[in-house]
Design a protein around this motif. Sequence first.
Motif, PDB file in Angstrom:
ATOM      1  N   ILE A 119      21.851  26.361  17.775  1.00  0.00           N
ATOM      2  CA  ILE A 119      21.522  26.051  16.381  1.00  0.00           C
ATOM      3  C   ILE A 119      21.711  24.552  16.196  1.00  0.00           C
ATOM      4  O   ILE A 119      22.789  24.024  16.469  1.00  0.00           O
ATOM      5  N   TYR A 122      21.793  20.912  13.985  1.00  0.00           N
ATOM      6  CA  TYR A 122      22.075  20.350  12.655  1.00  0.00           C
ATOM      7  C   TYR A 122      21.877  18.841  12.716  1.00  0.00           C
ATOM      8  O   TYR A 122      22.400  18.159  13.608  1.00  0.00           O
ATOM      9  N   THR A 159      15.267  19.552  19.171  1.00  0.00           N
ATOM     10  CA  THR A 159      14.196  20.430  19.655  1.00  0.00           C
ATOM     11  C   THR A 159      14.126  20.363  21.184  1.00  0.00           C
ATOM     12  O   THR A 159      14.036  21.398  21.856  1.00  0.00           O
ATOM     13  N   CYS A 177      17.094  23.879  20.809  1.00  0.00           N
ATOM     14  CA  CYS A 177      17.598  24.554  19.603  1.00  0.00           C
ATOM     15  C   CYS A 177      16.535  25.504  19.051  1.00  0.00           C
ATOM     16  O   CYS A 177      15.369  25.136  18.916  1.00  0.00           O
ATOM     17  N   HIS A 178      16.966  26.720  18.731  1.00  0.00           N
ATOM     18  CA  HIS A 178      16.061  27.728  18.197  1.00  0.00           C
ATOM     19  C   HIS A 178      15.860  27.580  16.688  1.00  0.00           C
ATOM     20  O   HIS A 178      14.803  27.892  16.169  1.00  0.00           O
ATOM     21  N   ARG A 179      16.910  27.147  15.988  1.00  0.00           N
ATOM     22  CA  ARG A 179      16.838  26.933  14.541  1.00  0.00           C
ATOM     23  C   ARG A 179      17.399  25.553  14.242  1.00  0.00           C
ATOM     24  O   ARG A 179      18.375  25.131  14.846  1.00  0.00           O
ATOM     25  N   LEU A 180      16.793  24.868  13.273  1.00  0.00           N
ATOM     26  CA  LEU A 180      17.237  23.529  12.881  1.00  0.00           C
ATOM     27  C   LEU A 180      17.549  23.501  11.395  1.00  0.00           C
ATOM     28  O   LEU A 180      16.799  24.049  10.588  1.00  0.00           O
ATOM     29  N   PHE A 181      18.641  22.852  11.064  1.00  0.00           N
ATOM     30  CA  PHE A 181      19.048  22.675   9.665  1.00  0.00           C
ATOM     31  C   PHE A 181      19.345  21.199   9.460  1.00  0.00           C
ATOM     32  O   PHE A 181      19.750  20.499  10.391  1.00  0.00           O
ATOM     33  N   LYS A 208      24.325  26.455   5.808  1.00  0.00           N
ATOM     34  CA  LYS A 208      23.371  27.440   6.344  1.00  0.00           C
ATOM     35  C   LYS A 208      23.500  27.554   7.858  1.00  0.00           C
ATOM     36  O   LYS A 208      23.453  28.652   8.410  1.00  0.00           O
ATOM     37  N   ALA A 209      23.646  26.408   8.538  1.00  0.00           N
ATOM     38  CA  ALA A 209      23.799  26.426   9.995  1.00  0.00           C
ATOM     39  C   ALA A 209      25.063  27.193  10.387  1.00  0.00           C
ATOM     40  O   ALA A 209      25.030  28.025  11.298  1.00  0.00           O
ATOM     41  N   MET A 214      24.689  30.923  10.063  1.00  0.00           N
ATOM     42  CA  MET A 214      23.826  31.537  11.069  1.00  0.00           C
ATOM     43  C   MET A 214      24.543  31.740  12.402  1.00  0.00           C
ATOM     44  O   MET A 214      24.186  32.627  13.170  1.00  0.00           O
ATOM     45  N   ASP A 271      27.271  31.497  20.269  1.00  0.00           N
ATOM     46  CA  ASP A 271      26.279  30.483  19.910  1.00  0.00           C
ATOM     47  C   ASP A 271      26.868  29.086  20.082  1.00  0.00           C
ATOM     48  O   ASP A 271      28.080  28.913  20.231  1.00  0.00           O
TER      49      ASP A 271
END
Length: 185
Positions: free
Chosen positions: A3, A5, A23, A27-31, A47-48, A51, A56
């Motif tokens: 994840i 940030y 990226t 990272c699968h998700r970015l905040f 939020k990060a 999650m 993780d």
Amino acid sequence: MLIGYARVSTLDQHLDLQMDALTQAGCHRLFDDKMSGSRAERPGLAKALDMLREGDTLVVWKLDRLGRSVKRLVDLVGQLHRQGVHLKSLTDAIDTGTPSGRFFFHVMTSLAEMERELTAERTRAGLEVARQLGRKGGRKRKMTDSKIASAKKLLASGVPPRDVAKNLGVSVPTLYRWIPASSQA
């Protein structure tokens, strides 16, 4: 899962460099947040953190993107560790998923704790020196001995408490705190 940030301090700054690096790191998700790192409330970071699950890794471009103070960083890493989550900083080459990364954070924790203890020790020493010089802590008294004597005389002569308080530059409750109603006669 990785994840990411990212944070910039002002709206004029750009997240592109950080987002690209996160990226590329997989990272699968970015905040992200566009606000000062000194602010406690950062919605993107919140939020990060929500999650993240055990196993993780929270990935940041640089450690200072998480917070400005060592204490805040150490507290956050401690929170992540209790959740079974690792932290990876790309430019600082730190990964708490490795023995050397964990060691680095133990050293940081020790340094932050030592700084807190030294600050407390200096404060205690300063207070002791002040006491030896006859100083007392706290605010100065509003009601000096001469004001108390004046207030008693004015009240005894029939001046209303509100007028006495105004004349002395204090509130009515302060006046009553120093001269209780039972001792006015």
